[in-house]
Design a protein around this motif. Structure first.
Motif, PDB file in Angstrom:
ATOM      1  N   TYR A  20       0.858  -1.191   0.000  1.00 40.70           N
ATOM      2  CA  TYR A  20       0.000   0.000   0.000  1.00 40.70           C
ATOM      3  C   TYR A  20       0.891   1.236   0.000  1.00 40.70           C
ATOM      4  N   ALA A  21       0.288   2.385  -0.189  1.00 37.59           N
ATOM      5  CA  ALA A  21       1.048   3.640  -0.100  1.00 37.59           C
ATOM      6  C   ALA A  21       1.666   3.744   1.291  1.00 37.59           C
ATOM      7  N   PRO A  22       2.878   4.279   1.394  1.00 42.12           N
ATOM      8  CA  PRO A  22       3.516   4.402   2.710  1.00 42.12           C
ATOM      9  C   PRO A  22       2.652   5.210   3.680  1.00 42.12           C
ATOM     10  N   ARG A  23       2.571   4.706   4.914  1.00 40.72           N
ATOM     11  CA  ARG A  23       1.883   5.422   5.988  1.00 40.72           C
ATOM     12  C   ARG A  23       2.643   5.135   7.287  1.00 40.72           C
ATOM     13  N   PRO A  24       3.806   5.755   7.459  1.00 40.56           N
ATOM     14  CA  PRO A  24       4.608   5.478   8.647  1.00 40.56           C
ATOM     15  C   PRO A  24       3.843   5.796   9.941  1.00 40.56           C
ATOM     16  N   ILE A  25       3.898   4.857  10.856  1.00 43.87           N
ATOM     17  CA  ILE A  25       3.161   4.952  12.121  1.00 43.87           C
ATOM     18  C   ILE A  25       4.157   5.125  13.261  1.00 43.87           C
ATOM     19  N   ILE A  26       4.010   6.207  14.025  1.00 48.85           N
ATOM     20  CA  ILE A  26       4.885   6.461  15.175  1.00 48.85           C
ATOM     21  C   ILE A  26       4.182   7.403  16.142  1.00 48.85           C
ATOM     22  N   GLN A  27       4.516   7.246  17.424  1.00 44.83           N
ATOM     23  CA  GLN A  27       4.087   8.187  18.466  1.00 44.83           C
ATOM     24  C   GLN A  27       5.320   8.489  19.307  1.00 44.83           C
ATOM     25  N   ALA A  28       5.645   9.751  19.478  1.00 47.10           N
ATOM     26  CA  ALA A  28       6.830  10.105  20.267  1.00 47.10           C
ATOM     27  C   ALA A  28       6.769  11.574  20.677  1.00 47.10           C
ATOM     28  N   SER A  29       7.463  11.889  21.769  1.00 45.25           N
ATOM     29  CA  SER A  29       7.665  13.281  22.181  1.00 45.25           C
ATOM     30  C   SER A  29       8.948  13.345  22.997  1.00 45.25           C
ATOM     31  N   ARG A  30       9.457  14.545  23.156  1.00 45.18           N
ATOM     32  CA  ARG A  30      10.690  14.725  23.946  1.00 45.18           C
ATOM     33  C   ARG A  30      10.497  14.282  25.389  1.00 45.18           C
ATOM     34  N   ALA A  31       9.277  14.289  25.885  1.00 42.44           N
ATOM     35  CA  ALA A  31       9.018  13.996  27.298  1.00 42.44           C
ATOM     36  C   ALA A  31       8.823  12.518  27.592  1.00 42.44           C
ATOM     37  N   ALA A  32       8.713  11.672  26.583  1.00 42.29           N
ATOM     38  CA  ALA A  32       8.398  10.247  26.800  1.00 42.29           C
ATOM     39  C   ALA A  32       9.404   9.592  27.742  1.00 42.29           C
ATOM     40  N   LYS A  33       8.882   8.782  28.654  1.00 41.73           N
ATOM     41  CA  LYS A  33       9.717   8.078  29.635  1.00 41.73           C
ATOM     42  C   LYS A  33       9.930   6.614  29.247  1.00 41.73           C
ATOM     43  N   VAL A  34       8.982   6.062  28.483  1.00 39.54           N
ATOM     44  CA  VAL A  34       9.023   4.647  28.104  1.00 39.54           C
ATOM     45  C   VAL A  34       8.919   4.557  26.586  1.00 39.54           C
ATOM     46  N   VAL A  35       9.786   3.747  25.970  1.00 43.05           N
ATOM     47  CA  VAL A  35       9.713   3.506  24.530  1.00 43.05           C
ATOM     48  C   VAL A  35       9.289   2.059  24.314  1.00 43.05           C
ATOM     49  N   VAL A  36       8.290   1.880  23.469  1.00 42.83           N
ATOM     50  CA  VAL A  36       7.843   0.546  23.073  1.00 42.83           C
ATOM     51  C   VAL A  36       8.280   0.346  21.623  1.00 42.83           C
ATOM     52  N   ILE A  37       9.194  -0.595  21.399  1.00 42.63           N
ATOM     53  CA  ILE A  37       9.655  -0.881  20.039  1.00 42.63           C
ATOM     54  C   ILE A  37       9.079  -2.230  19.623  1.00 42.63           C
ATOM     55  N   GLY A  38       8.152  -2.192  18.676  1.00 43.28           N
ATOM     56  CA  GLY A  38       7.505  -3.397  18.191  1.00 43.28           C
ATOM     57  C   GLY A  38       8.040  -3.805  16.835  1.00 43.28           C
ATOM     58  N   GLN A  39       7.250  -4.579  16.102  1.00 44.22           N
ATOM     59  CA  GLN A  39       7.685  -5.110  14.814  1.00 44.22           C
ATOM     60  C   GLN A  39       7.345  -4.152  13.684  1.00 44.22           C
ATOM     61  N   ALA A  40       6.106  -4.198  13.221  1.00 49.46           N
ATOM     62  CA  ALA A  40       5.618  -3.322  12.165  1.00 49.46           C
ATOM     63  C   ALA A  40       4.102  -3.283  12.290  1.00 49.46           C
ATOM     64  N   PRO A  41       3.478  -2.224  11.807  1.00 49.16           N
ATOM     65  CA  PRO A  41       2.018  -2.165  11.892  1.00 49.16           C
ATOM     66  C   PRO A  41       1.376  -3.319  11.121  1.00 49.16           C
ATOM     67  N   GLY A  42       0.282  -3.842  11.672  1.00 52.48           N
ATOM     68  CA  GLY A  42      -0.547  -4.778  10.924  1.00 52.48           C
ATOM     69  C   GLY A  42      -1.452  -3.995   9.990  1.00 52.48           C
ATOM     70  N   LEU A  43      -2.241  -4.709   9.209  1.00 52.32           N
ATOM     71  CA  LEU A  43      -3.114  -4.043   8.240  1.00 52.32           C
ATOM     72  C   LEU A  43      -4.120  -3.120   8.924  1.00 52.32           C
ATOM     73  N   LYS A  44      -4.695  -3.551  10.049  1.00 47.81           N
ATOM     74  CA  LYS A  44      -5.679  -2.724  10.750  1.00 47.81           C
ATOM     75  C   LYS A  44      -5.051  -1.398  11.207  1.00 47.81           C
ATOM     76  N   VAL A  45      -3.830  -1.479  11.733  1.00 46.25           N
ATOM     77  CA  VAL A  45      -3.128  -0.268  12.183  1.00 46.25           C
ATOM     78  C   VAL A  45      -2.750   0.601  10.986  1.00 46.25           C
TER      79      VAL A  45
END
Length: 195
Positions: A20-45
């Motif tokens: 599909y057309a690229p749709r990079p998915i990310i959530q981040a801010s300078r204040a974040a205390k915890v980083v969750v690094i997963g695999q890749a978005p599924g189709l629903k995401v």
């Protein structure tokens, strides 16, 4: 950080490899205390544009002991996959994350988050990339040895419902790892943030 996130969301480096057309998915801010690094978005995401907006996300929020509101507060949690776009379907599930994303985008994102206290490495791809030769021979052994990687990293299996059988076979995960996970993460998510 806003400029960086905008660049990521407009990335099309591997578009010829995507279904599909690229749709990079990310959530981040300078204040974040915890980083969750997963695999890749599924189709629903990929379709919703919201990270972890599926059954796997429901399980992950349950493991963490947090509400959707807390989970989607970018001042608390950064949600960053190894591959930022849906890679397509393979014979037995989704294809692996595209290899271009992590080397290109992870370093500048992580450098922009000085408040991070722990990074959750979800699944084999994140663990292979970040733990390198420190990981054990299997994901099960790596997760079982989680204390070895603290306080920087905490390796976890993927929270997909497909892994329910794994969880039943490995009762130590619920008895030992999840309480430790919550004891580390929850205090970080309840502290006042000045940002």
């Amino acid at each position: 950080m806003d400029k960086l996130l905008n660049e990521i969301r407009h990335c099309s480096v591997c578009k010829e490899h995507l279904p599909y057309a690229p749709r990079p998915i990310i959530q981040a801010s300078r204040a974040a205390k915890v980083v969750v690094i997963g695999q890749a978005p599924g189709l629903k995401v990929q379709q919703s544009g919201i990270p972890w907006d599926d059954a796997s996300g429901d399980n992950l929020r349950s493991w963490l002991g947090v509400s959707r509101e807390t989970f989607y507060n970018d001042k608390l949690l950064a949600l960053m996959p190894m591959g930022f776009c849906y890679p397509g379907a393979g014979k037995s599930g989704d294809l692996p994350p595209r290899p271009e994303c992590a080397p290109l985008w992870h370093p500048p994102v992580l450098e922009s988050m000085p408040e991070v206290r722990v990074t959750l490495l979800i699944g084999q791809y994140a663990q292979a990339y970040y733990l390198k030769n420190r990981r054990k021979s299997t994901l099960t052994e790596t997760v079982k040895s989680y204390q070895t990687y603290l306080p920087e990293y905490l390796p976890l299996p993927h929270p997909s419902p497909r892994n329910n059988i794994w969880q039943k076979k490995n009762s130590w995960f619920r008895e030992d790892v999840l309480p430790t996970l919550q004891s580390i993460v929850l205090p970080l998510l309840t502290t006042n943030n000045e940002y």
